[in-house]
Design a protein around this motif. Structure first.
Motif, PDB file in Angstrom:
ATOM      1  N   LEU A 382       0.845  -1.188   0.000  1.00 28.61           N
ATOM      2  CA  LEU A 382       0.000   0.000   0.000  1.00 28.61           C
ATOM      3  C   LEU A 382       0.883   1.242   0.000  1.00 28.61           C
ATOM      4  CD1 LEU A 382      -3.049   0.580   0.005  1.00 28.61           C
ATOM      5  CD2 LEU A 382      -2.889   0.921   2.477  1.00 28.61           C
ATOM      6  N   LEU A 383       0.731   2.058  -1.024  1.00 31.15           N
ATOM      7  CA  LEU A 383       1.525   3.269  -1.190  1.00 31.15           C
ATOM      8  C   LEU A 383       0.668   4.474  -0.854  1.00 31.15           C
ATOM      9  CD1 LEU A 383       4.253   4.492  -2.250  1.00 31.15           C
ATOM     10  CD2 LEU A 383       3.130   4.649  -4.487  1.00 31.15           C
ATOM     11  N   GLY A 384       1.068   5.251   0.140  1.00 29.76           N
ATOM     12  CA  GLY A 384       0.363   6.469   0.499  1.00 29.76           C
ATOM     13  C   GLY A 384       1.043   7.674  -0.121  1.00 29.76           C
ATOM     14  N   PHE A 385       0.265   8.683  -0.501  1.00 30.88           N
ATOM     15  CA  PHE A 385       0.847   9.871  -1.110  1.00 30.88           C
ATOM     16  C   PHE A 385      -0.164  11.011  -1.109  1.00 30.88           C
ATOM     17  CE2 PHE A 385      -0.863   7.058  -4.351  1.00 30.88           C
ATOM     18  CZ  PHE A 385      -1.680   7.880  -5.107  1.00 30.88           C
ATOM     19  N   THR A 386       0.316  12.179  -1.479  1.00 31.78           N
ATOM     20  CA  THR A 386      -0.515  13.365  -1.637  1.00 31.78           C
ATOM     21  C   THR A 386      -0.817  13.555  -3.114  1.00 31.78           C
ATOM     22  OG1 THR A 386       0.552  14.388   0.284  1.00 31.78           O
ATOM     23  CG2 THR A 386      -0.709  15.830  -1.173  1.00 31.78           C
ATOM     24  N   TYR A 387      -2.082  13.851  -3.409  1.00 33.53           N
ATOM     25  CA  TYR A 387      -2.502  13.994  -4.809  1.00 33.53           C
ATOM     26  C   TYR A 387      -3.368  15.233  -4.929  1.00 33.53           C
ATOM     27  CZ  TYR A 387      -4.842  12.773  -9.246  1.00 33.53           C
ATOM     28  OH  TYR A 387      -5.330  12.781 -10.528  1.00 33.53           O
ATOM     29  N   GLU A 388      -3.092  16.041  -5.940  1.00 31.35           N
ATOM     30  CA  GLU A 388      -3.784  17.313  -6.134  1.00 31.35           C
ATOM     31  C   GLU A 388      -3.979  17.544  -7.627  1.00 31.35           C
ATOM     32  OE1 GLU A 388      -2.993  22.053  -5.028  1.00 31.35           O
ATOM     33  OE2 GLU A 388      -1.491  20.520  -4.583  1.00 31.35           O
ATOM     34  N   THR A 389      -5.092  18.166  -7.980  1.00 30.84           N
ATOM     35  CA  THR A 389      -5.358  18.511  -9.377  1.00 30.84           C
ATOM     36  C   THR A 389      -5.769  19.982  -9.442  1.00 30.84           C
ATOM     37  OG1 THR A 389      -7.741  18.034  -9.407  1.00 30.84           O
ATOM     38  CG2 THR A 389      -6.239  16.162  -9.717  1.00 30.84           C
ATOM     39  N   PRO A 390      -5.874  20.555 -10.627  1.00 25.75           N
ATOM     40  CA  PRO A 390      -6.315  21.945 -10.716  1.00 25.75           C
ATOM     41  C   PRO A 390      -7.722  22.174 -10.178  1.00 25.75           C
ATOM     42  CG  PRO A 390      -5.249  21.278 -12.758  1.00 25.75           C
ATOM     43  CD  PRO A 390      -5.413  20.036 -11.937  1.00 25.75           C
ATOM     44  N   THR A 391      -8.539  21.116 -10.112  1.00 26.06           N
ATOM     45  CA  THR A 391      -9.927  21.279  -9.673  1.00 26.06           C
ATOM     46  C   THR A 391     -10.214  20.667  -8.308  1.00 26.06           C
ATOM     47  OG1 THR A 391     -10.561  19.248 -10.851  1.00 26.06           O
ATOM     48  CG2 THR A 391     -10.756  21.330 -12.054  1.00 26.06           C
ATOM     49  N   SER A 392      -9.221  20.067  -7.663  1.00 22.44           N
ATOM     50  CA  SER A 392      -9.430  19.471  -6.343  1.00 22.44           C
ATOM     51  C   SER A 392      -8.205  19.726  -5.475  1.00 22.44           C
ATOM     52  CB  SER A 392      -9.691  17.961  -6.455  1.00 22.44           C
ATOM     53  OG  SER A 392      -8.615  17.316  -7.108  1.00 22.44           O
ATOM     54  N   PRO A 393      -8.416  20.088  -4.200  1.00 22.83           N
ATOM     55  CA  PRO A 393      -7.279  20.400  -3.323  1.00 22.83           C
ATOM     56  C   PRO A 393      -6.457  19.168  -2.998  1.00 22.83           C
ATOM     57  CG  PRO A 393      -9.338  20.394  -2.089  1.00 22.83           C
ATOM     58  CD  PRO A 393      -9.710  20.231  -3.526  1.00 22.83           C
ATOM     59  N   ALA A 394      -5.280  19.392  -2.448  1.00 23.70           N
ATOM     60  CA  ALA A 394      -4.396  18.292  -2.070  1.00 23.70           C
ATOM     61  C   ALA A 394      -5.087  17.413  -1.032  1.00 23.70           C
ATOM     62  CB  ALA A 394      -3.088  18.839  -1.519  1.00 23.70           C
ATOM     63  N   THR A 483       3.412  24.644 -11.156  1.00 24.43           N
ATOM     64  CA  THR A 483       2.653  23.447 -11.507  1.00 24.43           C
ATOM     65  C   THR A 483       1.187  23.709 -11.186  1.00 24.43           C
ATOM     66  OG1 THR A 483       3.189  22.524  -9.320  1.00 24.43           O
ATOM     67  CG2 THR A 483       4.549  21.824 -11.193  1.00 24.43           C
ATOM     68  N   PRO A 484       0.267  23.208 -12.011  1.00 21.52           N
ATOM     69  CA  PRO A 484      -1.148  23.581 -11.884  1.00 21.52           C
ATOM     70  C   PRO A 484      -1.876  22.845 -10.772  1.00 21.52           C
ATOM     71  CG  PRO A 484      -0.865  22.100 -13.735  1.00 21.52           C
ATOM     72  CD  PRO A 484       0.517  22.363 -13.196  1.00 21.52           C
ATOM     73  N   GLY A 485      -1.620  23.250  -9.539  1.00 27.11           N
ATOM     74  CA  GLY A 485      -2.352  22.691  -8.417  1.00 27.11           C
ATOM     75  C   GLY A 485      -3.663  23.422  -8.198  1.00 27.11           C
ATOM     76  N   PHE A 486      -4.328  23.075  -7.099  1.00 28.05           N
ATOM     77  CA  PHE A 486      -5.630  23.682  -6.804  1.00 28.05           C
ATOM     78  C   PHE A 486      -5.473  25.155  -6.451  1.00 28.05           C
ATOM     79  CE2 PHE A 486      -9.258  24.492  -3.883  1.00 28.05           C
ATOM     80  CZ  PHE A 486     -10.280  24.270  -4.787  1.00 28.05           C
ATOM     81  N   VAL A 487      -4.434  25.468  -5.701  1.00 25.77           N
ATOM     82  CA  VAL A 487      -4.119  26.859  -5.384  1.00 25.77           C
ATOM     83  C   VAL A 487      -2.633  27.059  -5.635  1.00 25.77           C
ATOM     84  CG1 VAL A 487      -5.928  27.167  -3.659  1.00 25.77           C
ATOM     85  CG2 VAL A 487      -3.726  26.262  -2.947  1.00 25.77           C
ATOM     86  N   PRO A 488      -2.216  28.265  -6.047  1.00 23.08           N
ATOM     87  CA  PRO A 488      -0.785  28.520  -6.239  1.00 23.08           C
ATOM     88  C   PRO A 488      -0.057  28.452  -4.906  1.00 23.08           C
ATOM     89  CG  PRO A 488      -2.037  30.554  -6.430  1.00 23.08           C
ATOM     90  CD  PRO A 488      -3.040  29.446  -6.339  1.00 23.08           C
ATOM     91  N   ARG A 489       1.041  27.725  -4.862  1.00 22.84           N
ATOM     92  CA  ARG A 489       1.767  27.543  -3.614  1.00 22.84           C
ATOM     93  C   ARG A 489       2.309  28.870  -3.089  1.00 22.84           C
ATOM     94  NH1 ARG A 489       2.958  21.981  -3.264  1.00 22.84           N
ATOM     95  NH2 ARG A 489       1.023  21.005  -3.910  1.00 22.84           N
ATOM     96  N   ASN A 490       2.056  29.122  -1.805  1.00 22.39           N
ATOM     97  CA  ASN A 490       2.608  30.275  -1.099  1.00 22.39           C
ATOM     98  C   ASN A 490       2.142  31.617  -1.668  1.00 22.39           C
ATOM     99  OD1 ASN A 490       4.049  28.411   0.442  1.00 22.39           O
ATOM    100  ND2 ASN A 490       5.829  28.514  -0.897  1.00 22.39           N
TER     101      ASN A 490
END
Length: 937
Positions: A382-394, A483-490
């Protein structure tokens, strides 16, 4: 000899209204926010920003047994525990200061969790330990000295010791120290930064202990383009560093990350030593052989299966059982998960491998997004990780390598935002000013341009003719990547809010950005710095060439190094840019290099140039915005944190004073003043604003600034009725009292959502589960993407009901029930029955034959599955061809009042193709149910 730390009562502040930690007597003074000139924030802006402020995110940190330890952003980042997918987030820490990361000994039973925390943004990160079994007692133990800068610990395989990097000995050098979990405040220096010129300047980071505890894998890091890895022998009398990997010329290659393989026979690492990208490689510790695994254009004879990857490998994690290795590739700004496996074909008499073979594949079930923070659980499956898209938060996800199930664990809120309105960027390119590169540009297109309130009705033709104002966002670094995340970092201002205002956003990765190869990232170093400014000019030209963008209304914004680019661009392109907003930006490189934190100064000289060199000094003085303040004539908003240790607060003060003095000097000539120089000062913040209240205030100020100086009038924020009326095809007008009225129209309201007589109907696209222990393998989002390919747009997705609103050919449709993805298969129920009236049916335009059920049969409870009958159907129809399945579908019973509709074979082929694709994903055959009930559900 071990040394003991004196904590000096410098524990992080606990968020308890009753107690205040030492040193808080000046809290009221440092916590203030200062804004000049005084700009009242209207309630409409506060209300509009609230829905963006209310979003949150979760990031994966480590495992504790089968539970996930995560960081969640509420008031600030704190540690939570989630026991199972969708489970309750149990808060474990209650610090006033944000937590940057946390970890624990893998597989150990100890309840101790180790945290890396920041205090008031000064970036002197401290290591703190907390007992998970006493999470309500506010008992925290400071392990570092409270003054130096420290890294996150890593643990030995048996969990008895840990190591971390620290500047405790010297504030300009990083050493590596080691402590016992039983006596964590006592430490032994196991690597003191070497004094030889080869290793100065630079940082030393511990990466991983060998399984037997004899070696420590360490990284020497100078720049993103200059780093190496070594093996440090722990029991040696003399500090011994053994090089690892394919040798290269120091400074001409870099190693991104590294980890041991199974039984420590070798090391997986990423490097650009033999190519332009950070590619995955394998170094055999026994033979010294080095194998390129993903590098394009080289001999990859050791790879039995797996294509070349033209992108940087950003994460590499081996499974504890040694069966696989997971890694992530960054390709054009999006992340892709790969699973690899070592396959040794032959062994010698001693049982050691004589050949090396490696295979890997991309996991296509995980759609392109941003993947980070990879961690295997103790089972290694089982691999755990953080996943984020332009339309959904991390959020936190897991991937099971055995079942290939991709599962969401946390479901972060998106506040009051409507998912259907979230703008997804499109990727474009433009030529650089010298035509050496193609500059990537992520383009966020708003649904509507700014609509000015007026008494005269506005027509749809006028709306279509309006153009979008533009904001160009320049990321920091410079060796970073947007990178196109849900919100621009910082960054305080959400791109989604900018789009809601009616402003388009362009986020380029100009030269000097990572993610596009070593040549690209080094093309702005030293005396080449102005080339990156010229690239901003190329982006401006690209925007001017787009018909839908208003080339006369272009602004620029950025933070940190992006703040420098913002100010420099305003100066260089004063005839193209109308205003700008910068945060914590460099304004004078000489001042910056002589006043930044000591641990950063030498490293930054490698990037920007050594100001002690007269030629370099002359160049950086020439490009520094402070020295050209007289040429910056546009309105500008400058923001900074008083505790910024990277870009000192003095950079901000000097620039503001210079701009105001220039405005005052010219006031007698052109009657200008400094009222268009806006400033925002956060008293208790550093280089990155952490307080939600500070971020919110900064964002609201930026909204008003853009309305005043870019748009020129009030934007679209908060005007939901306007968007609704336009979507319905109505004409819009507005009185001066801001009360909307509907303009005259010949279209009757009842006809606005009238439906064509469709050949078929989708009743719903709804996710179901077989039970609490089962997980979705096909989500509504995946089905929505498939629908998009045939021209169907998903407008709304409900957590319970799945997809509830579609649009086809610019017509909106509601949905009742019909497409059901399941763990054990995919049921696609499409019917042309009229048992439910047309006003609640959804015509989505998907061509299908009459009433088909694939591949499920339900019992009395519609949410339960009769698996016995299901298996019988599998056996009955498993060998049927698509043609036979179509014939069976044609014989299905339908209700008497159903209108007969003719269907051609193309329609039927598309349906069967979709059904087979869905069934293949979950590993079940495609089955057509030969009968359908005449009632709706």
């Amino acid at each position: 000899m071990a040394t003991e730390i004196d904590p000096k009562n410098t524990l992080p502040t606990v968020s308890d209204d009753g107690d205040e930690s030492e040193g808080d007597e000046d809290e009221e003074d440092i916590a203030e926010i200062t804004i000049t000139p005084h700009v009242p924030i209207p309630s409409r802006v506060t209300s509009a920003h609230l829905k963006y402020k209310s979003t949150r995110r979760a990031t994966f940190q480590c495992w504790k047994g089968s539970a996930a330890i995560i960081l969640t952003q509420f008031s600030n980042r704190q540690v939570h525990r989630v026991s199972h997918p969708g489970g309750y987030r149990r808060q474990l820490t209650f610090l006033q200061d944000p937590i940057l990361a946390c970890t624990r000994a893998k597989g150990a039973e100890s309840p101790m969790l180790y945290l890396q925390v920041d205090t008031e943004g000064n970036e002197r990160y401290q290591v703190v330990r907390v007992n998970l079994e006493q999470f309500c007692d506010d008992e925290f133990e400071l392990l570092s000295d409270g003054e130096s800068r420290n890294g996150l610990p890593i643990f030995t395989a048996n969990g008895t010791h840990f190591a971390y990097s620290t500047t405790r000995r010297c504030e300009t050098e990083y050493d590596i120290v080691m402590s016992s979990v039983k006596e964590p405040t006592k430490y032994k220096t196991i690597l003191q930064a070497p004094s030889s010129p080869e290793f100065k300047p630079g940082l030393w980071n511990p990466l991983e202990f060998s399984q037997d505890g004899v070696y420590l894998l360490v990284q020497f890091y100078r720049l993103v383009i200059d780093s190496r890895i070594y093996l440090l022998k722990l029991d040696a009398d003399k500090q011994t560093l053994l090089p690892v990997g394919k040798p290269g010329t120091p400074g001409k290659y870099s190693v991104g990350t590294a980890c041991f393989s199974k039984c420590n026979q070798g090391v997986f690492y990423t490097s650009d030593v033999e190519g332009d990208f950070q590619s995955l490689r394998y170094f055999d510790l026994t033979s010294g052989a080095d194998y390129p695994l993903t590098t394009p254009g080289v001999d990859r004879s050791s790879v039995s299966s797996g294509d070349e990857i033209s992108g940087d490998i950003t994460y590499v994690v081996p499974s504890p059982n040694g069966s696989t290795v997971a890694f992530v590739a960054n390709i054009q700004g999006y992340s892709y998960l790969y699973i690899g496996k070592i396959e040794n074909a032959r062994f010698n008499e001693e049982g050691k491998p004589t050949t090396f073979s490696f295979s890997y594949y991309r996991e296509e079930l995980i759609k392109p997004g941003l993947i980070s923070d990879l961690h295997y659980d103790d089972t290694g499956h089982l691999l755990g990780f953080t996943y984020e898209t332009p339309t959904s938060p991390a959020d936190v996800y897991t991937y099971n390598e055995v079942t290939r199930i991709f599962q969401q664990w946390t479901f972060s809120e998106i506040g009051g935002m409507k998912k259907a309105r979230i703008v997804t960027p499109t990727l474009h390119q433009c030529d650089s000013h010298d035509e050496k590169f193609k500059i990537p540009i992520f383009y966020y297109k708003p649904p509507l341009p700014p609509i000015k309130r007026r008494s005269k009705p506005i027509t749809k033709k006028e709306i279509d003719a309006k153009k979008f104002p533009v904001v160009i966002y320049l990321h920091g670094g410079p060796a970073k990547q947007f990178t196109p995340g849900f919100v621009p970092r910082n960054h305080a201002l959400s791109f989604q809010l900018i789009c809601e205002m009616g402003i388009a956003v362009l986020a380029p990765n100009v030269r000097g950005s990572t993610g596009y190869g070593r040549t690209y990232v080094t093309s702005d170093d030293g005396l080449l710095r102005e080339d990156s400014i010229e690239d901003v000019g190329s982006v401006i030209k690209w925007a001017e060439a787009q018909e839908e963008l208003d080339g006369k209304k272009i602004a620029v914004m950025g933070r940190s190094y992006g703040g420098f680019l913002t100010l420099a661009s305003l100066i260089h392109f004063s005839d193209k840019l109308v205003c700008g907003m910068e945060t914590c930006g460099i304004t004078n490189f000489y001042n910056f290099l002589t006043n930044t934190a000591p641990y950063r100064a030498e490293l930054r000289r490698r990037e920007y140039g050594d100001e002690r060199n007269p030629e370099v000094k002359e160049f950086i003085d020439q490009i520094s915005p402070l020295n050209s303040a007289d040429k910056l004539i546009q309105p500008v908003l400058l923001a900074h944190g008083r505790n910024d240790s990277r870009v000192p607060f003095s950079e901000f003060e000097l620039m503001v004073n210079a701009l105001r003095n220039e405005r005052d000097r010219k006031s007698d000539i052109d009657h200008s003043d400094s009222s268009d120089i806006w400033t925002f000062v956060a008293g208790a913040e550093g280089h990155v604003f952490e307080s939600p209240d500070v971020i919110s205030a900064h964002a609201q100020l930026m909204v008003l600034f853009l309305e005043r100086y870019l748009i020129g009038y009030r934007s679209n924020i908060g005007r939901d009725e306007l968007r609704k009326q336009i979507a319905q095809g109505k004409l819009i007008a507005s009185r001066r009292n801001s009360v909307n009225r509907i303009a005259p129209t010949n279209v009757k309201p009842k006809d606005l959502f009238s439906y064509q007589k469709p050949p078929t109907y989708f009743h719903a696209l709804r996710p179901y589960s077989l039970g609490k222990t089962k997980d979705y393998t096909i989500t509504s989002v995946m089905l929505a993407e498939e629908a998009q390919k045939v021209g169907i747009t998903v407008e709304n997705v409900s957590a319970h009901f799945g997809i509830t609103k579609l649009s086809y050919k610019n017509t909106f449709h509601l949905i009742k029930q019909s497409m059901i993805p399941l763990t054990s298969g995919v049921a696609i129920w499409i019917s042309d029955q009229k048992s439910v009236s047309y006003d609640i049916l959804a015509y989505c335009g998907f061509p299908v034959p009459k009433s088909v059920m694939i591949p499920i049969e339900r019992s009395g409870n519609p949410d339960e599955i009769d698996t016995t009958k299901l298996q019988e159907k599998y056996a009955e129809f498993q060998d049927k061809s698509p043609e036979e399945l179509k014939e069976i579908g044609k014989t299905m019973k339908i209700s008497e009042n159903t209108k007969k509709v003719e269907h051609d074979s193309e329609y039927e082929d598309k349906l069967v193709g979709l059904a087979k694709k869905a069934a293949d994903i979950v590993g079940f055959p495609c089955v057509v149910k030969p009968e359908a009930e005449s009632s709706g559900r």
